[in-house]
Structure formats: C-alpha cells, structure tokens
Design a protein around this motif. Sequence first.
Motif, mmCIF file in Angstrom:
data_model
loop_
_atom_site.group_PDB
_atom_site.id
_atom_site.type_symbol
_atom_site.label_atom_id
_atom_site.label_comp_id
_atom_site.label_asym_id
_atom_site.label_seq_id
_atom_site.Cartn_x
_atom_site.Cartn_y
_atom_site.Cartn_z
ATOM 1 N N ALA A 66 0.834 -1.205 0.000
ATOM 2 C CA ALA A 66 0.000 0.000 0.000
ATOM 3 C C ALA A 66 0.869 1.256 0.000
ATOM 4 C CB ALA A 66 -0.930 0.002 1.205
ATOM 5 N N GLU A 67 1.961 1.227 0.759
ATOM 6 C CA GLU A 67 2.880 2.373 0.782
ATOM 7 C C GLU A 67 3.552 2.561 -0.570
ATOM 8 O OE1 GLU A 67 5.746 2.081 3.903
ATOM 9 O OE2 GLU A 67 4.240 2.230 5.482
ATOM 10 N N GLU A 68 3.987 1.450 -1.170
ATOM 11 C CA GLU A 68 4.674 1.531 -2.458
ATOM 12 C C GLU A 68 3.749 2.021 -3.561
ATOM 13 O OE1 GLU A 68 6.203 -2.382 -3.071
ATOM 14 O OE2 GLU A 68 7.899 -2.087 -1.724
ATOM 15 N N VAL A 69 2.529 1.534 -3.544
ATOM 16 C CA VAL A 69 1.569 1.907 -4.575
ATOM 17 C C VAL A 69 1.067 3.327 -4.345
ATOM 18 C CG1 VAL A 69 -0.722 1.364 -5.507
ATOM 19 C CG2 VAL A 69 0.884 -0.464 -5.018
ATOM 20 N N GLY A 70 0.939 3.701 -3.101
ATOM 21 C CA GLY A 70 0.459 5.038 -2.784
ATOM 22 C C GLY A 70 -1.024 5.214 -3.054
ATOM 23 N N PHE A 71 -1.783 4.154 -2.916
ATOM 24 C CA PHE A 71 -3.221 4.188 -3.170
ATOM 25 C C PHE A 71 -3.922 3.719 -1.909
ATOM 26 C CE2 PHE A 71 -7.169 2.373 -4.973
ATOM 27 C CZ PHE A 71 -7.615 3.484 -5.664
ATOM 28 N N SER A 72 -4.730 4.577 -1.354
ATOM 29 C CA SER A 72 -5.369 4.249 -0.086
ATOM 30 C C SER A 72 -6.862 4.003 -0.266
ATOM 31 C CB SER A 72 -5.168 5.399 0.902
ATOM 32 O OG SER A 72 -5.900 6.535 0.472
ATOM 33 N N ARG A 73 -7.465 3.505 0.777
ATOM 34 C CA ARG A 73 -8.911 3.291 0.780
ATOM 35 C C ARG A 73 -9.634 4.629 0.615
ATOM 36 N NH1 ARG A 73 -12.284 -0.615 4.547
ATOM 37 N NH2 ARG A 73 -10.458 -1.825 4.091
ATOM 38 N N LYS A 74 -9.087 5.672 1.227
ATOM 39 C CA LYS A 74 -9.693 7.005 1.103
ATOM 40 C C LYS A 74 -9.678 7.461 -0.349
ATOM 41 C CE LYS A 74 -10.039 11.665 2.680
ATOM 42 N NZ LYS A 74 -10.969 11.980 1.639
ATOM 43 N N GLU A 75 -8.556 7.226 -1.024
ATOM 44 C CA GLU A 75 -8.488 7.611 -2.436
ATOM 45 C C GLU A 75 -9.488 6.815 -3.274
ATOM 46 O OE1 GLU A 75 -3.957 9.013 -3.215
ATOM 47 O OE2 GLU A 75 -4.242 6.945 -2.525
ATOM 48 N N ALA A 76 -9.614 5.535 -2.987
ATOM 49 C CA ALA A 76 -10.593 4.718 -3.705
ATOM 50 C C ALA A 76 -12.003 5.234 -3.431
ATOM 51 C CB ALA A 76 -10.473 3.252 -3.293
ATOM 52 N N HIS A 77 -12.270 5.571 -2.177
ATOM 53 C CA HIS A 77 -13.577 6.114 -1.814
ATOM 54 C C HIS A 77 -13.843 7.418 -2.566
ATOM 55 C CE1 HIS A 77 -17.033 7.276 0.648
ATOM 56 N NE2 HIS A 77 -16.499 8.481 0.626
ATOM 57 N N ASP A 78 -12.841 8.296 -2.584
ATOM 58 C CA ASP A 78 -13.002 9.578 -3.278
ATOM 59 C C ASP A 78 -13.267 9.377 -4.766
ATOM 60 O OD1 ASP A 78 -12.622 10.859 -0.868
ATOM 61 O OD2 ASP A 78 -10.525 11.398 -1.275
#
Length: 161
Positions: A66-78
Amino acid sequence: MVDHVASSLLKLTPKERIYVESRLAGMTQVGSAAAAGYSDPQANATKLEKKPLIVAAMLAAMEKTAEEVGFSRKEAHDMLMNAYMSAATAAEQIQAVKEMINLHGLAQPKKIEVDHKHQGRISLEQMETSQLVKLAGMESLIIEGEFEELAPRARVGYDGS
C-alpha cells in the motif's frame, strides 16, 4: 517497513512462507495451501489463516504494498464518490454505491436457506424453474428480456454410462 516484512517472513516455516507468498500473489486459501505442499490443503488453509505469525506477515506485506503503490482506501472512496457524482444514469450511481459498500465492508453476503426436504422424493434437478424460484424465496425477482429454457442434459453415471 521492508525489514519488518522480511523479519515476519523469516519467522515462518518454509511451507508457511510459500503459503503467504501465494496468498499475496492472489491465490485462494486452499490453492495456496496446496502450492505450499500441505497434504490436506482444505483443512490446513483454515488453520493457516488463523496463525498469528501468518496474519502478521500478510499484514506487513500488504502495508508495504500500500505504501509503495500510494493508493489508499480514502483515495478509492473519493474516486467512487466522484464516479457517483458524475454518473449519467441511476444505474451508474447504484453501481458506484455498491462498490463503496464493498470497499468499506458494509455488505453481508445474502444467505438463502433452501429447505428441499419438504418436496418428498422430487429432487431439485427434477423441479420446474418456477418451483425452484419459489423454493428459493425469489418470487419477487423480475428478470427482463427474452430467454429460452433449455432441456436438461443427460446425466452420466459414475461408471461412465
């Protein structure tokens, strides 16, 4: 974080390490247990998923990813919220809502209990579609469009007949 992942994996047996690596690669629990060489993958998969060292190793690896990709659940939600707001149809809005529900783990699988014993000697395979729909409690389900009911296929016995 890399040291944490490596140290988590080093605490595992070679089979457990293969299991974790297989799970992280997207394999199912049973498939991962089989790939790791467990004699009874079905029974071992459930046990492996509950072992604290395996859980810790998988969580550490997922956090690192998740850190390497830099894509979080919040970003997916947004992103899903943006899709909802810019949807052209109600169907697109509904799909965005369904995806948000899945993202946040709010959906519970729908369980339908089917009591097929009350039909006596009639097996489920011999029932008409309308009987099966009623038995499953799905009378209110509306299927639009045209369809063709196919004749049942011939069954092949265990002896090849």
